[in-house]
Motif scaffolding. Structure first.
Motif, PDB file in Angstrom:
ATOM      1  N   GLU A 192       0.869  -1.175   0.000  1.00  0.00           N
ATOM      2  CA  GLU A 192       0.000   0.000   0.000  1.00  0.00           C
ATOM      3  C   GLU A 192       0.908   1.228   0.000  1.00  0.00           C
ATOM      4  O   GLU A 192       1.844   1.303   0.803  1.00  0.00           O
ATOM      5  N   ALA A 193       0.660   2.154  -0.877  1.00  0.00           N
ATOM      6  CA  ALA A 193       1.558   3.305  -0.963  1.00  0.00           C
ATOM      7  C   ALA A 193       0.842   4.540  -1.486  1.00  0.00           C
ATOM      8  O   ALA A 193      -0.057   4.450  -2.326  1.00  0.00           O
ATOM      9  N   LEU A 194       1.256   5.687  -0.953  1.00  0.00           N
ATOM     10  CA  LEU A 194       0.779   6.977  -1.428  1.00  0.00           C
ATOM     11  C   LEU A 194       1.935   7.953  -1.331  1.00  0.00           C
ATOM     12  O   LEU A 194       2.452   8.215  -0.245  1.00  0.00           O
ATOM     13  N   GLU A 195       2.376   8.488  -2.479  1.00  0.00           N
ATOM     14  CA  GLU A 195       3.466   9.447  -2.503  1.00  0.00           C
ATOM     15  C   GLU A 195       2.918  10.873  -2.424  1.00  0.00           C
ATOM     16  O   GLU A 195       1.967  11.220  -3.128  1.00  0.00           O
ATOM     17  N   LEU A 196       3.549  11.685  -1.588  1.00  0.00           N
ATOM     18  CA  LEU A 196       3.151  13.083  -1.449  1.00  0.00           C
ATOM     19  C   LEU A 196       4.383  13.963  -1.325  1.00  0.00           C
ATOM     20  O   LEU A 196       5.414  13.528  -0.811  1.00  0.00           O
ATOM     21  N   ASP A 206      -7.760  17.924  -4.729  1.00  0.00           N
ATOM     22  CA  ASP A 206      -7.803  16.784  -5.643  1.00  0.00           C
ATOM     23  C   ASP A 206      -6.943  15.619  -5.151  1.00  0.00           C
ATOM     24  O   ASP A 206      -7.112  14.489  -5.600  1.00  0.00           O
ATOM     25  N   VAL A 207      -6.052  15.868  -4.187  1.00  0.00           N
ATOM     26  CA  VAL A 207      -5.249  14.802  -3.597  1.00  0.00           C
ATOM     27  C   VAL A 207      -5.946  14.218  -2.371  1.00  0.00           C
ATOM     28  O   VAL A 207      -6.003  12.995  -2.197  1.00  0.00           O
ATOM     29  N   THR A 208      -6.494  15.085  -1.532  1.00  0.00           N
ATOM     30  CA  THR A 208      -7.072  14.630  -0.263  1.00  0.00           C
ATOM     31  C   THR A 208      -8.546  14.250  -0.365  1.00  0.00           C
ATOM     32  O   THR A 208      -9.069  13.555   0.498  1.00  0.00           O
ATOM     33  N   GLY A 209      -9.220  14.748  -1.405  1.00  0.00           N
ATOM     34  CA  GLY A 209     -10.644  14.475  -1.531  1.00  0.00           C
ATOM     35  C   GLY A 209     -11.498  15.367  -0.661  1.00  0.00           C
ATOM     36  O   GLY A 209     -12.718  15.167  -0.556  1.00  0.00           O
ATOM     37  N   SER A 210     -10.888  16.380  -0.030  1.00  0.00           N
ATOM     38  CA  SER A 210     -11.640  17.300   0.817  1.00  0.00           C
ATOM     39  C   SER A 210     -11.968  18.556   0.026  1.00  0.00           C
ATOM     40  O   SER A 210     -11.589  18.704  -1.138  1.00  0.00           O
ATOM     41  N   ARG A 230      -3.180  20.258   5.593  1.00  0.00           N
ATOM     42  CA  ARG A 230      -1.804  20.088   6.014  1.00  0.00           C
ATOM     43  C   ARG A 230      -1.351  18.658   5.699  1.00  0.00           C
ATOM     44  O   ARG A 230      -2.067  17.698   5.992  1.00  0.00           O
ATOM     45  N   THR A 231      -0.175  18.527   5.108  1.00  0.00           N
ATOM     46  CA  THR A 231       0.316  17.208   4.700  1.00  0.00           C
ATOM     47  C   THR A 231       0.498  16.281   5.896  1.00  0.00           C
ATOM     48  O   THR A 231       0.119  15.102   5.843  1.00  0.00           O
ATOM     49  N   ALA A 232       1.094  16.778   6.972  1.00  0.00           N
ATOM     50  CA  ALA A 232       1.353  15.934   8.137  1.00  0.00           C
ATOM     51  C   ALA A 232       0.058  15.337   8.682  1.00  0.00           C
ATOM     52  O   ALA A 232      -0.004  14.150   9.035  1.00  0.00           O
ATOM     53  N   GLU A 233      -0.988  16.141   8.727  1.00  0.00           N
ATOM     54  CA  GLU A 233      -2.278  15.665   9.229  1.00  0.00           C
ATOM     55  C   GLU A 233      -2.850  14.593   8.307  1.00  0.00           C
ATOM     56  O   GLU A 233      -3.357  13.562   8.770  1.00  0.00           O
ATOM     57  N   PHE A 234      -2.757  14.822   7.009  1.00  0.00           N
ATOM     58  CA  PHE A 234      -3.299  13.876   6.035  1.00  0.00           C
ATOM     59  C   PHE A 234      -2.527  12.551   6.074  1.00  0.00           C
ATOM     60  O   PHE A 234      -3.123  11.470   6.061  1.00  0.00           O
ATOM     61  N   LEU A 235      -1.201  12.626   6.142  1.00  0.00           N
ATOM     62  CA  LEU A 235      -0.396  11.415   6.231  1.00  0.00           C
ATOM     63  C   LEU A 235      -0.714  10.635   7.503  1.00  0.00           C
ATOM     64  O   LEU A 235      -0.749   9.403   7.498  1.00  0.00           O
TER      65      LEU A 235
END
Length: 360
Positions: free
Chosen positions: A149-153, A161-165, A170-175
């Motif tokens: 399972e992988a997701l590159e950011l 368009d990346v988070t669906g929100s 914030r990237t840290a929160e999403f990761l």
């Protein structure tokens, strides 16, 4: 007698769990040795990382590559990055007017390299990778290197368009959300999880409330005390806290090793030459081979297995993680490639055990 029979039936399961602990590695980006509270910083607030250190082991002489891609290559492979020619970030610098030209850097980690994720996946682990990769583009990503399972950011914020929100996040929160979901989903089986943060890499950004918080705080003498840097680091710290809490909430702390480290020393000057952090008392910064460029914070927590508030002064390096994981997971020998690292499993039990090598 019936109880004894039931206990005997459980022993193989208990042994399997002990032999194959869950393995989590959290990689910060450009975080310096002097940036965390548990390493002496009094301006940046890192309560969750400080707690991780108080619950486990803090390394005082942990090393990485001088920049990002070399460390990521040696971490995944257990080999010195020079074996692949990845001696600076991919794709490398281009300085057409410089008197000394940089060598051409390969654009990816070779697929024939057997990563620790591939070794562990073949031994029954479920593997997940979230965040910055920086070891190659299409066809050379984490999914091609054993990460199921992988997701590159990239970057410290992510668009809708990346988070669906509906708004930038914030990237840290999403990761962290991805990591917590992975832990909850796979808590009943051995898993390997790597979260590669983009913080605290430039360009710096933080939430308005955190910027205001640190603007109102008394600076630390001899340290830049930059609000944007401290706020971005607090994002990273909160992520670490939520991941550790997810492990504890799932009841798998005694069977889960958590390693936190950085990919290189702190970047003291951004592209506008503004001073954003300091590695003092160490000399130098990211991109140099002085201590400030290659010595990094490293913390390991493993509830009940590693003594709380312990400290290890033995020099270790990022490519030691590969053989360490092979030993902890009881993966049989037979790697198809050389190994430059040494297992530090003995150090986790006894920080004064030492390692059988003369130099890094």
């Amino acid at each position: 007698m019936k109880s004894l029979i039931s206990l005997c039936a459980l022993l193989p399961l208990l042994f399997t769990q002990a032999a194959q602990p869950n393995l989590i590695v959290i990689l910060a980006d450009d975080l310096g040795w002097s940036d965390l509270g548990c390493y002496g910083n009094t301006f940046n607030e890192t309560p969750h990382l400080d707690r991780l250190a108080s619950e486990g082991m803090r390394f005082t002489q942990a090393y990485a590559g001088a920049v990002c891609s070399p460390t990521r290559a040696n971490l995944q492979s257990g080999q010195d990055q020079a074996r692949f020619g990845i001696t600076q970030h991919i794709p490398g610098h281009r300085r057409p007017y410089a008197r000394l030209k940089d060598p051409t850097v390969p654009l990816q980690l070779p697929l024939e390299v057997e990563t620790f994720a591939e070794r562990l996946a073949a031994s029954g682990y479920h593997t997940g990778y979230y965040g910055k990769w920086h070891l190659g583009g299409a066809g050379f990503g984490p999914k091609e290197q054993g990460w199921q399972e992988a997701l590159e950011l990239h970057g410290n914020t992510q668009p809708p368009d990346v988070t669906g929100s509906s708004e930038t996040r914030r990237t840290a929160e999403f990761l962290t959300e991805k990591a917590v979901s992975f832990i909850e989903k796979h808590k009943s089986q051995p898993f390997l999880l790597q979260v590669s943060h983009c913080a605290v890499h430039i360009p710096l950004s933080t939430r308005p409330e955190l910027k205001t918080k640190y603007e109102q705080k008394t600076p630390m003498p001899g340290y830049p005390s930059l609000p944007e840097y401290a706020g971005l680091l607090e994002d990273l710290d909160q992520s670490m806290g939520r991941i550790a809490q997810a492990v504890d909430r799932a009841g798998i702390g005694p069977n889960t090793s958590i390693v936190f480290l950085s990919d290189n020393g702190g970047l003291e000057h951004d592209q506008s030459d503004r001073i954003v952090t300091s590695n003092k008392p160490l000399r130098g910064e990211k991109g140099t081979l002085y201590e400030g460029g290659i010595r990094v914070p490293m913390i390991v927590r493993w509830t009940g297995q590693i003594a709380a508030k312990s400290e290890c002064e033995t020099p270790v390096i990022s490519y030691d993680l590969y053989p360490t994981y092979m030993e902890l997971a009881a993966v049989k020998s037979g790697a198809k490639q050389p190994q430059d690292g040494l297992s530090i499993a003995a150090l986790l039990k006894n920080p004064t055990a030492g390692l059988s090598r003369d130099r890094l």
